[in-house]
Write a protein that holds these residues in place. Structure first.
Motif, mmCIF file in Angstrom:
data_model
loop_
_atom_site.group_PDB
_atom_site.id
_atom_site.type_symbol
_atom_site.label_atom_id
_atom_site.label_comp_id
_atom_site.label_asym_id
_atom_site.label_seq_id
_atom_site.Cartn_x
_atom_site.Cartn_y
_atom_site.Cartn_z
ATOM 1 N N THR A 149 22.285 74.395 83.976
ATOM 2 C CA THR A 149 22.291 73.723 82.673
ATOM 3 C C THR A 149 23.477 74.175 81.833
ATOM 4 N N GLY A 150 24.069 75.300 82.221
ATOM 5 C CA GLY A 150 25.141 75.881 81.423
ATOM 6 C C GLY A 150 24.627 76.768 80.303
ATOM 7 N N LEU A 151 23.310 76.713 80.032
ATOM 8 C CA LEU A 151 22.714 77.534 78.977
ATOM 9 C C LEU A 151 22.594 78.981 79.435
ATOM 10 N N LEU A 152 22.819 79.902 78.513
ATOM 11 C CA LEU A 152 22.672 81.313 78.845
ATOM 12 C C LEU A 152 21.196 81.687 78.988
ATOM 13 N N HIS A 169 23.923 84.582 84.678
ATOM 14 C CA HIS A 169 22.819 84.564 83.701
ATOM 15 C C HIS A 169 22.719 83.198 83.024
ATOM 16 N N ARG A 170 22.636 82.151 83.852
ATOM 17 C CA ARG A 170 22.519 80.773 83.369
ATOM 18 C C ARG A 170 21.174 80.179 83.759
ATOM 19 N N VAL A 171 20.672 79.317 82.944
ATOM 20 C CA VAL A 171 19.419 78.614 83.210
ATOM 21 C C VAL A 171 19.685 77.525 84.249
ATOM 22 N N GLU A 190 14.893 80.520 84.115
ATOM 23 C CA GLU A 190 15.863 81.599 83.993
ATOM 24 C C GLU A 190 15.745 82.409 85.278
ATOM 25 N N PRO A 191 16.630 82.168 86.246
ATOM 26 C CA PRO A 191 16.478 82.817 87.546
ATOM 27 C C PRO A 191 16.786 84.309 87.461
#
Length: 171
Positions: free
Chosen positions: A142-145, A85-87, A105-106
């Motif tokens: 990106t490491g972003l949730l 669940h990473r961007v 957001e895949p």
């Protein structure tokens, strides 16, 4: 016999669109690895048990054909982002050769006819978009949730009460 499993022959059950998408993405991970041909052959056998129209037949051929190495690498990045669940940040060239950098957001991947697609929430367009793998020039996490989203809500060809999924000039 060692390493042989037997099972009773039963009629195959139909797979949902979400299940086929998950299998497709798993096969993308395999690339040309040692288990890839066996897995593709098994999926082809499973899906080949019922008659299909030309669109489905072409889709199945694409699904069971290995991806080239660079596309397979991008598929692994995207698959990991879906699982975690990473961007992802995509460098994407649309049908008109316009290149954009997008944070997405895949949600899932799918195969339709002879193309693989990433389906997800595009932060730039603020909506659901489908991105053809062969037009994704680069992909990185990106490491972003990312917000968890149900894959079956993002797959095409399903009845909805809201607007259908819009492809981002991917055809």
């Amino acid at each position: 016999m060692a390493n042989v499993a037997t099972h009773p022959r039963t009629a195959p059950t139909a797979l949902s669109a979400a299940e086929i998408a998950a299998l497709a993405l798993s096969l993308a991970h395999l690339g040309t690895g040692p288990q890839a041909m066996t897995a593709r052959r098994a999926l082809h056998t499973l899906l080949d048990s019922t008659p299909h129209d030309d669109v489905v037949a072409t889709t199945l051929a694409t699904l069971t054909t290995p991806l080239d190495a660079s596309t397979s690498d991008r598929a692994r990045v995207i698959a990991a982002a879906i699982t975690e669940h990473r961007v992802v940040r995509l460098c994407y060239g649309d049908a008109g050769a316009n290149v954009t950098i997008r944070e997405v957001e895949p949600v899932t991947c799918l195969v339709h006819r002879d193309h693989w697609y990433l389906v997800g929430w595009c932060r730039m367009r603020r909506g659901v978009r489908a991105f053809r793998f062969d037009r994704i020039l680069a992909a990185e996490s990106t490491g972003l949730l990312a917000r968890p989203r149900r894959a079956d809500s993002y797959l095409p060809f399903q009845r909805r009460k809201t607007n259908p999924v819009h492809a981002d000039r991917t055809r």
